[in-house]
Design an enzyme around this catalytic site. Structure first.
Site, mmCIF file in Angstrom:
data_model
loop_
_atom_site.group_PDB
_atom_site.id
_atom_site.type_symbol
_atom_site.label_atom_id
_atom_site.label_comp_id
_atom_site.label_asym_id
_atom_site.label_seq_id
_atom_site.Cartn_x
_atom_site.Cartn_y
_atom_site.Cartn_z
ATOM 1 N N CYS A 92 25.442 -14.114 13.020
ATOM 2 C CA CYS A 92 24.126 -14.411 12.437
ATOM 3 C C CYS A 92 23.614 -15.779 12.907
ATOM 4 C CB CYS A 92 24.218 -14.292 10.915
ATOM 5 S SG CYS A 92 22.609 -14.072 10.166
ATOM 6 N N HIS A 188 26.678 -8.935 9.691
ATOM 7 C CA HIS A 188 27.858 -9.563 9.068
ATOM 8 C C HIS A 188 29.037 -8.593 9.045
ATOM 9 C CE1 HIS A 188 25.977 -13.290 7.636
ATOM 10 N NE2 HIS A 188 24.879 -12.559 7.677
ATOM 11 N N GLU A 190 31.994 -9.306 8.129
ATOM 12 C CA GLU A 190 32.959 -9.698 7.102
ATOM 13 C C GLU A 190 32.722 -9.039 5.750
ATOM 14 O OE1 GLU A 190 30.596 -11.482 8.450
ATOM 15 O OE2 GLU A 190 29.759 -13.011 7.149
#
Ligand code: XMP
Length: 531
Positions: A92, A188, A190
């Site tokens: 990002c 993202h 994660e």
């Protein structure tokens, strides 16, 4: 080289450096890497290049950020990292920073892209290998769901980069410069909402950085035992046990290393949950043969709390009293040199955090307050671990589930769940109600999914009717929250039948309560504990 160092080398081999630009997900990135059995550390994005070189990372991950590269003072990394020859993955903002730095173009996208997006994979050779779990409607390209949260986007890649994937709103959602080993993604990986996120991170770790899965709790345990032995030698060590998971795991680990050189002190402050003191002493003495001193200091704590209603005063009194009891105990042990502390990695990150200090909302009391005054040397065997790793380490050592998965409990105990003065009678009422809450939540199989569930005794009385009699008694509030780390929380939508059972049992079984209410506030703006 000593034995502990050789183990350390093995489990830290191929470590990943996460540079934090201030994203709320940075810790999650490090946790995902460790779940993949690779050691990782988080450091502020502006860490000096000399530090980064000395760290010798196998790979670097640049986190997201609430900032924009066009802000007045955007967060930055030392640009030399791009020339270290170490693989880098920008996530990002990390992607936007790389683009900006290498003469690509970042611009505000017309629409903020927030939430779910379909990622169409254009090149699946390395980072996105094997992660497409469906084919596009045209059937030509693999695609997968990812989670986006960004305002800016990449308009033009820097020279030497090519596109790995796109979405409807982001023509460049993943890119790569193979020669320079630079990778970047707009989404993202994660977060749990990116189902293939872990696979993408593993591709980066294993395929691109060449890491091996060396970070396991079994290996950690062996190394920690050696390190504790080396640090402590043959002197005495003391540990304040609260019964919580961190101090329990730290104590058992230290006990493995040095046996009876360790004495644990469990202070019963009279503010504990039902049967808590008995359970803790039983488990640690019988199961683990720990040298455990049980100190009943409840009378003293309650005396000091008499007439006190202010939450911060309660917290300060309890903290001070705890230190006093502990000091007395240490003194009559002949002043041991070392103190075991259950400090975790998030506490360590917090102290070097990229974000500024935040206002004190509550003065937390935990055993962490001890060493400043008492000048102990510290044994902190959990300093490198996240909470989930502490639990896994506990499992590795055979700690009972009941201790490993017990809901967190604040240092000042039930005192901050009795609004107004703390008295023995009120404590008994609260303890009974709290026990009912726990029993019913467990019966409904909800206990493991909930961060905390407990009762709070309110200082007001209301009118009720029992049998044909008028009653005028206290109100008990019930609080149950979901949370990841206690920093933010949402109230749990408990099934009405569970609430009904809890309410019925409390008014019927706890003498002095004629009304039960349910707390439907999230944090922020409320906090989890009422005081
Ligand atoms: P709050 O009430 O601040 O609580 O939203 C966040 C989390 O921290 C726990 N808590 C404490 N833990 N010592 C502790 O060790 C304390 O003084 C303390 N006060 C609150 C609380 O139970 C929740 O999990």
């Amino acid at each position: 080289m000593c034995a502990a160092e050789s183990h350390a080398d093995k489990i830290h081999a191929g470590k990943i450096l996460v540079l934090d630009f201030g994203s709320q997900y940075t810790q999650l990135i490090a946790r995902r890497i460790r779940e993949s059995q690779v050691y990782s550390e988080i450091h502020p994005c502006d860490a000096p290049i000399s530090f980064i070189r000395d760290f010798k990372p196998k790979g670097i991950i640049l986190s997201g950020s609430p900032a924009s590269v066009y802000d007045n003072k955007p967060p930055y990394c030392p640009p030399e990292i791009l020339d270290l020859g170490v693989p880098i993955l920008g996530i990002c903002y990390g992607m936007q920073w790389i683009t900006h730095q290498l003469d690509g173009r970042v611009s505000k996208s017309a629409r903020r892209e927030y939430g779910r997006a379909e990622l169409v994979i254009d090149d699946a050779t390395d980072l996105l290998n094997g992660v497409g779990d469906a084919l596009t409607a045209q059937g030509s390209r693999p695609e997968t769901v990812v989670w986006m949260s960004h305002g800016d986007r990449i308009d033009r890649m820097p020279p030497g980069f090519d596109v790995l994937a796109h979405t409807a709103n982001s023509p460049i959602a993943a890119m790569r410069n193979e020669k320079r080993r630079l990778y970047a993604i707009q989404f993202h990986p994660e977060v749990a909402h990116t189902p293939q996120g872990l696979a993408i991170l593993k591709n980066f770790l294993y395929r691109i950085c060449g890491c091996a899965p060396t970070w396991t709790m079994k290996a950690y345990l062996e190394r920690a035992v050696e390190q504790i032995r080396e640090r402590v030698g043959d002197v005495d060590v003391i540990c304040a046990m609260s019964g919580g998971v961190d101090s329990a795991v730290a104590a058992i680990l230290t006990h493995r290393a040095i046996g009876d050189q360790l004495t644990c002190i469990f202070v019963d402050n009279g503010l504990l949950r039902n049967q808590e003191a008995e359970r803790v002493t039983e488990t640690f003495r019988k199961l683990f043969k720990l040298n455990l001193r049980y100190v009943d200091a409840s009378k003293n704590f309650l005396k000091k709390l008499k007439g006190v209603t202010d939450p911060e005063r309660k917290r300060r009194i309890i903290g001070r009293q705890f230190i006093q009891v502990f000091e007395e105990q240490a003194k009559n042990m002949g002043r041991p040199e070392f103190l075991v502390q259950g400090t975790l990695y998030p506490d360590v990150i917090e102290s070097v955090s990229f974000k500024g200090p935040s206002a004190t909302i509550k003065t937390h009391h935990n055993v962490g307050g001890l060493p400043t005054r008492m000048r102990f040397k510290l044994v902190e065997p959990l300093r490198e671990l996240f909470k989930d790793e502490v639990r896994r380490l506990g499992e590795e050592m055979g700690l009972p589930e009941e201790i490993l998965w017990r809901h967190p409990f604040p240092g000042p105990g039930l005192a901050v769940r009795i609004i107004g003065e703390v008295t023995r009678k009120r404590l008994d009422l609260l303890r009974e109600a709290d026990d009912i809450v726990e029993q019913e939540i467990r019966k409904a199989d909800l206990y493991p999914q909930i961060w905390q569930a407990f009762a709070v005794l309110l200082p007001i009385k209301t009118v009720g009717v029992m049998g044909d009699e008028r009653t005028y008694e206290h109100v008990m509030a019930i609080r149950a929250v979901h949370s990841q780390d206690g920093m933010t929380a949402d109230w749990v939508k408990l099934p009405h039948e569970v609430l009904e059972r809890i309410s019925n049992r409390i008014v019927n079984e706890v003498r002095g309560i004629n009304r039960v209410v349910y707390d439907v506030s999230s944090k922020p703006p409320s906090t989890i504990e009422w005081e």
